[in-house]
Scaffold this motif. Structure first.
Motif, mmCIF file in Angstrom:
data_model
loop_
_atom_site.group_PDB
_atom_site.id
_atom_site.type_symbol
_atom_site.label_atom_id
_atom_site.label_comp_id
_atom_site.label_asym_id
_atom_site.label_seq_id
_atom_site.Cartn_x
_atom_site.Cartn_y
_atom_site.Cartn_z
ATOM 1 N N ARG A 168 1.235 -6.360 -3.590
ATOM 2 C CA ARG A 168 2.154 -5.257 -3.893
ATOM 3 C C ARG A 168 1.684 -3.910 -3.355
ATOM 4 O O ARG A 168 2.488 -3.157 -2.781
ATOM 5 C CB ARG A 168 2.393 -5.183 -5.400
ATOM 6 N N PRO A 169 0.417 -3.532 -3.531
ATOM 7 C CA PRO A 169 -0.014 -2.256 -2.948
ATOM 8 C C PRO A 169 0.125 -2.225 -1.429
ATOM 9 O O PRO A 169 0.495 -1.189 -0.856
ATOM 10 C CB PRO A 169 -1.494 -2.169 -3.361
ATOM 11 N N ALA A 172 3.803 -1.780 -0.657
ATOM 12 C CA ALA A 172 4.236 -0.406 -0.924
ATOM 13 C C ALA A 172 3.791 0.535 0.191
ATOM 14 O O ALA A 172 4.568 1.383 0.656
ATOM 15 C CB ALA A 172 3.679 0.062 -2.264
ATOM 16 N N ALA A 173 2.539 0.388 0.629
ATOM 17 C CA ALA A 173 2.040 1.229 1.716
ATOM 18 C C ALA A 173 2.793 0.949 3.014
ATOM 19 O O ALA A 173 3.094 1.874 3.778
ATOM 20 C CB ALA A 173 0.547 0.987 1.913
#
Length: 307
Positions: A168-169, A172-173
């Motif tokens: 997820r991170p 998102a990035a």
């Protein structure tokens, strides 16, 4: 502006690293270098090279399992793309690796979005697992502080149980950069984490063999050597303006190994590690590219042969 800054900073950083390593090697370096010329050191040098090559093979699989979709790349096609990407790291910046993977992945029938996803996720998991394995050097640097090993171990375990904590991170990035990431199945992420950890542990053995050749204690130098290589590679990968983190990795390895070896000897091991890694990467790349050429099978056709 950024290009000018990079052109100025790159030679300055390399020069500073050369000066720093030169000062460390001035006293004990010649003695340590002669240690590699001993006959009994040759098997350790061969084992060091073999360990690094084995680590690269595991790294190929750790990246390959992250390619989503119905047409994964296998065999020589996967190895060819991975090692071409490895060669691109000798240029400043990360864009060359992405371009290499996307261009050759598309030729193998894999959409650019899927290749970009696999590249970014693989990079994130490599840094995450490398940072965790890197703390194997902590007990020697911080005696009695074994609890530090629990933090990355807990993080890796959490990512294995809940892969979304890692994907997820990154997703998102990637959205902020307008490069959407297609997350692979949870099972693929778990396999990638395990393979990445195995790759760090196996490839880190090459530095341990070098430390043994330089007179390091068998037990005392194992953790610091394996941890030093992982930590130094992660740190140097963040120095994007320096090709392959030259100088940054050597200084980090030297600092970590100095807990179990004299400073000059540790610096010699760091430089020898660079030589072994370059030989392993270039040699493996040459073998894979030659193998692909001898097979004379277009990459797209090979992908269809191996569904």
């Amino acid at each position: 502006m950024l290009d000018r800054l990079r052109k100025v900073l790159t030679p300055l950083i390399v020069l500073a690293a050369l000066v720093g390593l030169g000062l460390m090697l001035r006293h004990e370096g010649p003695v340590a270098a002669r240690a590699f010329a001993r006959t009994d050191a040759l098997p350790l040098l061969a084992a060091s090279l073999a360990a690094n090559v084995a680590g690269l093979v595991l790294a190929v699989h750790a990246w390959r399992v992250l390619i989503p979709g119905e047409h994964p790349i296998r065999g020589v096609s996967a190895a060819r793309i991975y090692f071409l990407g490895q060669l691109s790291k000798y240029l400043p910046g990360r864009v060359w690796g992405v371009l290499t993977h996307v261009t050759h992945g598309r030729a193998a029938g894999v959409p650019a979005a899927q290749m970009t996803s696999a590249y970014l996720l693989s990079l994130a998991l490599t840094v995450l697992t490398g940072a965790g394995v890197g703390l194997l050097a902590a007990p020697a640097a911080l005696p009695g502080q074994w609890f530090w090993l629990g933090l990355p171990a807990a993080g890796l375990l959490a990512c294995a149980v809940r892969p979304a904590l890692a994907t997820r991170p990154v997703a998102a990035a990637a959205r902020l950069l307008r490069r959407p990431v297609e997350a692979p199945p949870d099972a693929a992420v778990r396999r990638a984490v395990l393979l990445a950890v195995a790759s760090w542990l196996v490839s880190g053995l090459h530095l341990w063999f070098l430390a043994l050749a330089l007179g390091g204690a068998v037990g005392a130098s194992l953790g610091p050597a394996v941890g030093a290589f992982a930590l130094a590679t992660v740190v140097s990968s963040l120095a994007v303006i320096v090709p392959d983190g030259w100088g940054v990795r050597e200084l980090t390895i030297t600092a970590a190994l100095a807990t179990v070896l004299p400073g000059g000897v540790a610096a010699t091991a760091a430089i020898a590690s660079r030589v072994v890694c370059v030989v392993a990467e270039l040699g493996s790349s040459a073998v894979v590219l030659t193998w692909a050429r001898l097979r004379s099978t277009p990459m797209g056709e090979e992908a269809r042969v191996h569904p």
